[in-house]
Design an enzyme around this catalytic site. Structure first.
Site, PDB file in Angstrom:
ATOM      1  N   GLU A   1       0.850  -1.199   0.000  1.00 49.91           N
ATOM      2  CA  GLU A   1       0.000   0.000   0.000  1.00 49.91           C
ATOM      3  C   GLU A   1       0.889   1.253   0.000  1.00 49.91           C
ATOM      4  OE1 GLU A   1      -2.423  -0.196   3.498  1.00 49.91           O
ATOM      5  OE2 GLU A   1      -3.640   1.567   2.996  1.00 49.91           O
TER       6      GLU A   1
ATOM      7  N   LYS B   1      -9.350   3.079  -2.160  1.00 49.28           N
ATOM      8  CA  LYS B   1      -9.728   2.390  -0.920  1.00 49.28           C
ATOM      9  C   LYS B   1     -11.027   2.965  -0.364  1.00 49.28           C
ATOM     10  CE  LYS B   1      -7.375   1.139   3.457  1.00 49.28           C
ATOM     11  NZ  LYS B   1      -6.128   1.356   4.249  1.00 49.28           N
TER      12      LYS B   1
ATOM     13  N   CYS C   1      -5.842  -3.169   1.728  1.00 48.57           N
ATOM     14  CA  CYS C   1      -5.687  -3.327   3.182  1.00 48.57           C
ATOM     15  C   CYS C   1      -7.016  -3.532   3.940  1.00 48.57           C
ATOM     16  CB  CYS C   1      -4.890  -2.142   3.726  1.00 48.57           C
ATOM     17  SG  CYS C   1      -4.061  -2.529   5.303  1.00 48.57           S
TER      18      CYS C   1
END
Lengths: 273, 273
Positions: B42, B114, B148
């Site tokens: 990430e 995200k 994530c």
């Protein structure tokens, strides 16, 4: 704190009286060890590996039949909350893979019918179409109930969690599958994830021994809201009693660190099909 | 078979040129080892632990900026598919925690933002509101992308799975949390469950080392559709290259034994809120 037990039993298909006796003995033993909640395996009255649908039907009982009556008496006698899997005959004569929740007064507080059938179960059972119940038991907590393969559908566990479950009790019969050396059973891993993503406790009670050539995993486990096992760190193929101290208040708090909340962080508007 | 790599890197917050060089070196090393798909951590251009929003904004780059340009050249040069986390400045100047997928021709095939922000990320990033992309790469497979904490929302992983993902590639930066002795990081357990309940591969690429006092788990893992690790069985806190052979055809088959199908067994009519 609430002391939770999983009584991983060796049962015998078709031996209703023997299975009732095994359950009564397990409840007595768990209560003597301090348990306030006792979870028994799936289909604890009948056993699991039916020869055919006729055998399943013959072993099925209504919720006022001998098994639930005996379990209710045991729960009352020992002052425990009992969650057990029941091969149920419903009011229309259909056979269900169910679970019951009986409170310490002996009252039947919930009857749940497995919604996700595994293996050949569709030959024996009609699936349920009601959501997992959540029952508040005073001085114990809010208990959700589902059965075995239901745990593998995160949508289902999420529904039970959003409905307020603090301790998810699941009777299971996990057939033993091969797994790589050193690995936990996959079912246990999935239960760990169920617990962590919802920040609740899960008590899954498996079977011991073998039945008509099917070996059980013996993977009973009690998992905390971080997803780590409190008891049942590795499978025990024989009968065993797991005990763990659970704090339902911890499962009411969905915060994860200082900035997150596993419910509040959901984006339900983006999840719609 | 598709050879998948996770290049668990030690990056440095703010050192854009150094981070590009680390990525280029990792892609070269992975390709030399046979990788066809390479996953980087990430925020691989910027690092993660920003001092403040101004620093995050200063490090953010558009998708035609130096990082993606360098990654694209590396993907083309080595003939690999690359998935990497990008601190992105979008067309409106907002900062996003994104990931890109670049194919072996060097073409940018997907940019994902995200949707579930972790920790203090909301101080730096605007969350995405688009679903995880699924990209078909010839002779590799259908690759889904998320970042994530997205992995901790089974609804999100299910959407990517139902959209056809065979290999879910996730750049992650997992801060190191305490865990009981002998336990895998919880994030790894959740990835194992993500893979198993959807019967797909997951490659999660974590960070190595520490950054401004935050230690990374080093928990990169590549998991198979049964939910067992193919690589990354235990955390390695330093830089490491994981490699695993994945068979995308296995992830197109959602059957579980002779009687079950993890998609077909869903009861979506019962899941509605």
């Amino acid at each position: 704190m609430t002391t939770v037990a999983c009584a991983q039993l060796e049962l015998a298909v078709g031996d209703a009286a023997g299975n009732r006796a095994a359950a009564e003995e397990a409840v007595a033993e768990a209560a003597a060890a301090g348990a306030q909640v006792v979870v028994l395996p799936e289909l604890a009255n009948s056993g699991y590996v039916f020869a055919d649908a006729a055998e399943a039907a013959a072993l099925a009982e209504p919720v006022d039949g001998p098994a639930v009556t005996a379990w209710s008496a045991a729960a009352r006698r020992h002052g425990v909350t009992l969650v057990a899997g029941l091969c149920e005959r419903d009011a229309d004569g259909r056979v269900r893979n169910s679970a019951v929740l009986i409170d310490p007064s002996g009252e039947l507080r919930a009857r749940y019918r497995k919604a996700h059938l595994f293996g050949t179960e569709a030959e024996f059972f009609v699936p349920g179409d009601e959501r997992p119940p959540v029952v508040e038991v005073p001085s114990v907590g809010r208990i959700g109930v589902m059965v075995c393969y239901d745990l593998e559908f995160p949508e289902w566990v999420r529904l039970a969690a959003l409905a307020g479950t603090e301790l998810l009790c699941a009777p299971v019969n996990w057939p033993r599958f091969p797994r790589p050396d050193g690995e936990r059973p996959g079912e246990v891993v999935r239960v760990q994830a169920d617990a962590a993503v919802n920040r609740l406790y899960v008590a899954a009670c498996d079977r011991a021994g073998e039945e008509r050539g099917t070996a059980w995993t013996g993977g009973s486990v009690i998992v905390d809201p971080d997803g780590f096992p409190l008891a049942g760190h590795r499978p025990t193929e024989g009968p065993t009693l797991l005990l763990a101290e659970c704090d339902p208040a911890r499962a009411r708090d969905k915060r994860l660190g200082d900035h997150n909340d596993v419910f509040g962080d959901r984006r339900p508007e983006l999840y719609e099909p």
